[in-house]
Design a protein around this motif. Sequence first.
Motif, PDB file in Angstrom:
ATOM      1  N   VAL A  11       2.407  -4.253   3.341  1.00 62.28           N
ATOM      2  CA  VAL A  11       3.694  -3.570   3.327  1.00 62.28           C
ATOM      3  C   VAL A  11       3.423  -2.126   2.916  1.00 62.28           C
ATOM      4  N   VAL A  12       3.870  -1.182   3.719  1.00 56.12           N
ATOM      5  CA  VAL A  12       3.571   0.231   3.484  1.00 56.12           C
ATOM      6  C   VAL A  12       4.798   0.923   2.895  1.00 56.12           C
TER       7      VAL A  12
ATOM      8  N   ILE B 152       0.864  -1.186   0.000  1.00 47.65           N
ATOM      9  CA  ILE B 152       0.000   0.000   0.000  1.00 47.65           C
ATOM     10  C   ILE B 152       0.895   1.230   0.000  1.00 47.65           C
ATOM     11  N   TRP B 153       0.728   2.039  -1.014  1.00 49.42           N
ATOM     12  CA  TRP B 153       1.548   3.233  -1.184  1.00 49.42           C
ATOM     13  C   TRP B 153       0.787   4.450  -0.656  1.00 49.42           C
ATOM     14  N   ILE B 154       1.454   5.248   0.198  1.00 45.26           N
ATOM     15  CA  ILE B 154       0.871   6.471   0.739  1.00 45.26           C
ATOM     16  C   ILE B 154       1.628   7.647   0.136  1.00 45.26           C
ATOM     17  N   PRO B 155       0.993   8.441  -0.708  1.00 48.83           N
ATOM     18  CA  PRO B 155       1.696   9.545  -1.377  1.00 48.83           C
ATOM     19  C   PRO B 155       1.931  10.720  -0.443  1.00 48.83           C
ATOM     20  N   ASP B 156       2.524  11.762  -0.996  1.00 45.96           N
ATOM     21  CA  ASP B 156       2.925  12.936  -0.221  1.00 45.96           C
ATOM     22  C   ASP B 156       1.800  13.955  -0.175  1.00 45.96           C
ATOM     23  N   GLY B 157       0.911  13.829   0.814  1.00 50.79           N
ATOM     24  CA  GLY B 157      -0.094  14.851   1.036  1.00 50.79           C
ATOM     25  C   GLY B 157      -1.430  14.557   0.387  1.00 50.79           C
ATOM     26  N   LEU B 158      -2.495  15.116   0.962  1.00 50.51           N
ATOM     27  CA  LEU B 158      -3.847  14.895   0.462  1.00 50.51           C
ATOM     28  C   LEU B 158      -4.089  15.583  -0.864  1.00 50.51           C
ATOM     29  N   VAL B 159      -3.441  16.732  -1.072  1.00 50.74           N
ATOM     30  CA  VAL B 159      -3.740  17.502  -2.276  1.00 50.74           C
ATOM     31  C   VAL B 159      -3.198  16.828  -3.530  1.00 50.74           C
ATOM     32  N   LEU B 160      -2.205  15.961  -3.359  1.00 54.21           N
ATOM     33  CA  LEU B 160      -1.579  15.315  -4.503  1.00 54.21           C
ATOM     34  C   LEU B 160      -2.523  14.299  -5.125  1.00 54.21           C
ATOM     35  N   ASN B 161      -2.702  14.382  -6.437  1.00 50.36           N
ATOM     36  CA  ASN B 161      -3.474  13.382  -7.154  1.00 50.36           C
ATOM     37  C   ASN B 161      -2.603  12.144  -7.299  1.00 50.36           C
TER      38      ASN B 161
ATOM     39  N   VAL C   1      -8.494   5.905   8.279  1.00 54.14           N
ATOM     40  CA  VAL C   1      -9.069   5.648   6.956  1.00 54.14           C
ATOM     41  C   VAL C   1      -8.337   4.484   6.287  1.00 54.14           C
ATOM     42  N   TYR C   2      -7.017   4.477   6.360  1.00 50.65           N
ATOM     43  CA  TYR C   2      -6.232   3.399   5.753  1.00 50.65           C
ATOM     44  C   TYR C   2      -6.489   2.071   6.462  1.00 50.65           C
ATOM     45  N   GLU C   3      -6.611   2.098   7.790  1.00 51.28           N
ATOM     46  CA  GLU C   3      -6.847   0.865   8.529  1.00 51.28           C
ATOM     47  C   GLU C   3      -8.233   0.301   8.219  1.00 51.28           C
ATOM     48  N   ASN C   4      -9.248   1.160   8.170  1.00 52.43           N
ATOM     49  CA  ASN C   4     -10.596   0.699   7.826  1.00 52.43           C
ATOM     50  C   ASN C   4     -10.645   0.166   6.399  1.00 52.43           C
ATOM     51  N   THR C   5      -9.885   0.787   5.517  1.00 48.21           N
ATOM     52  CA  THR C   5      -9.828   0.312   4.130  1.00 48.21           C
ATOM     53  C   THR C   5      -9.164  -1.057   4.054  1.00 48.21           C
ATOM     54  N   ARG C   6      -8.092  -1.259   4.832  1.00 50.87           N
ATOM     55  CA  ARG C   6      -7.420  -2.567   4.859  1.00 50.87           C
ATOM     56  C   ARG C   6      -8.398  -3.659   5.290  1.00 50.87           C
ATOM     57  N   LYS C   7      -9.177  -3.377   6.339  1.00 49.49           N
ATOM     58  CA  LYS C   7     -10.149  -4.357   6.813  1.00 49.49           C
ATOM     59  C   LYS C   7     -11.230  -4.601   5.765  1.00 49.49           C
TER      60      LYS C   7
ATOM     61  N   PHE D  40      -0.235  -4.224  -5.738  1.00 51.96           N
ATOM     62  CA  PHE D  40       0.139  -2.837  -5.444  1.00 51.96           C
ATOM     63  C   PHE D  40      -1.133  -1.998  -5.373  1.00 51.96           C
ATOM     64  N   LEU D  41      -1.361  -1.331  -4.247  1.00 52.10           N
ATOM     65  CA  LEU D  41      -2.587  -0.561  -4.045  1.00 52.10           C
ATOM     66  C   LEU D  41      -2.268   0.855  -3.592  1.00 52.10           C
ATOM     67  N   TRP D  42      -3.162   1.767  -3.927  1.00 52.01           N
ATOM     68  CA  TRP D  42      -3.115   3.108  -3.367  1.00 52.01           C
ATOM     69  C   TRP D  42      -4.540   3.640  -3.279  1.00 52.01           C
TER      70      TRP D  42
END
Length: 393
Positions: free
Chosen positions: A221-222, A110-119, A207-213, A140-142
Motif C-alpha cells: 500500500v503506497v 510504503i511511504w514516499i516522501p516529498d522529494g529526494l532532498v527531504l530527509n 528503485v522502489y520496485e526493485n526494493t519491493r522485490k 510501515f516502511l520508507w
Amino acid sequence: PLCAYLSLSLSLSIYIYIYIKIKIKIYIYNYIKKKKRMEYKKDRQKIIASFLGIFLLLLSPFSFAHECRIAGYAYAIDCIEFATQNENYFDVTAFKVSATVRYPRPEAIIWIPDGLVLNASERAPSMISTLSRVRSQRDFLWLELQSQQKKILQACNPDAHLTRLKVADMANRIDPLQSPELLMNCQKSIAKLNDLNQFSYESIAKVYENTRKKLGLQQVVVVAEGRGAAIALAWQQLAPKAIRFSVLDSPVFYKLDFNIEQAVSQENALKAVFNACRKSVRCNKSYPNPQGDFLTIIEKLPQTIYLKDPLTLQTTTLEMTDQLFLQGMQYLLRTPSRAKTLPMLLASTQSGDWQPFIGMLSLGWSKKNNEANFGLYLLETCNRFDESEAARA
C-alpha cells in the motif's frame, strides 16, 4: 432365604462397584492418553511452525537488518542497507516499523516522501503517529536514497564548500545555494553525469520496485506526499499488480509553472500551520495572530540582527533579508514537528528576538549523511523544471 438374598445383593453391589471403578479408570486413561496425543500433536505443529518461521526469516532480507533509531521515535526499528542495480545509481536504506498486532496484514505500507532532498527519517515519526491506527495492522516502511555518485556530487555539498573557504557565514548556512561559486562548481559536477534521466520519476519508481522485490513483498500500500505522488503513479504504471492501492496526499505534479506550484505548496503549508494554531485553545491564547506576526516581520526586512551563533556561541551579525527569512521558513515547514513551533518563533522574532528562530534552523546544520542531498535537490529540480517547461510548451 434372607441370608441368601443379602449375600446375592452384596455380591452384585461389589461387582457393580468394581465394574464402574474399572470403567472410570479406563475413561480417565483414554482421556489422558487422548489429551497427551493432542498436546503432542500441537507441540509437533509448533516445532514445525518454528522451523518454518526460522527458515522463512533466513530467506527474508530483514533477517540481515540491524536495529537502529531515528530522532523523535522512542523505539528501535529495523534498518537494511543495499545498493540498487547499476542502472539506478542509488544506494538504498530501508527502514521498517513492524505492526503491533500478532498477525499483521500482508500488504505493508510504503511511504514516499516529498522529494529526494527531504530527509525522510526526520518526518517519519510524524507519519508513524498520523497513520497509527492503520499502521498497527501493517508494517510501515520508507526508503532513504543516496546517490552512488557521491564523489561527483561532493561539490554540491555546502559544508564542504564552506570548509574549503574557511567561512562560517550564518547566511550561507541558512541558504547554502545562494553562493555563486557553490552553484558553479555544482553545475560543473552535474555536467559530468551526462544524463539527468536517472533522477526522473520513472527511474526512482524502478528503485522502489526493485526494493519491493528485494524485500520479498508481494503487494504494498503506497502513501505518497507532494512530489512523491508522481513517483507513486510512475510505480503504478511500471508494476500495477505490485500496488494494492495508493493514497496521494497534496500531490504536486508540476504540470504548469515550477516556481508557481512550489510557492503555492509552501503557502498552503503555512496556512495549515496558522489554522491549526487558531483551532488550538492554548496556541490561540498564547499567539493570537501568527499571520500578522509573519507579515510584520516581512515589512521590517531587510535589517541587521545581532545574535549568538548556535554552533560557536560567539556574538555575530547577520543581514537578514526577506529571501533569507523565507528560505528558513521553507526549511521549517518541511517537518511537522518544527512547523508546529512557528507561531512561537514568529512571535519572538516579531518582538525582536531572532535567537529562537535561528536556533531552530541550526538543527539541520549538523545533520549527518547529507553530502549528496543538495546535489540531488538540484538534479531533481532541474529535471522537474525541464518537464514543467515542456508541459507548458
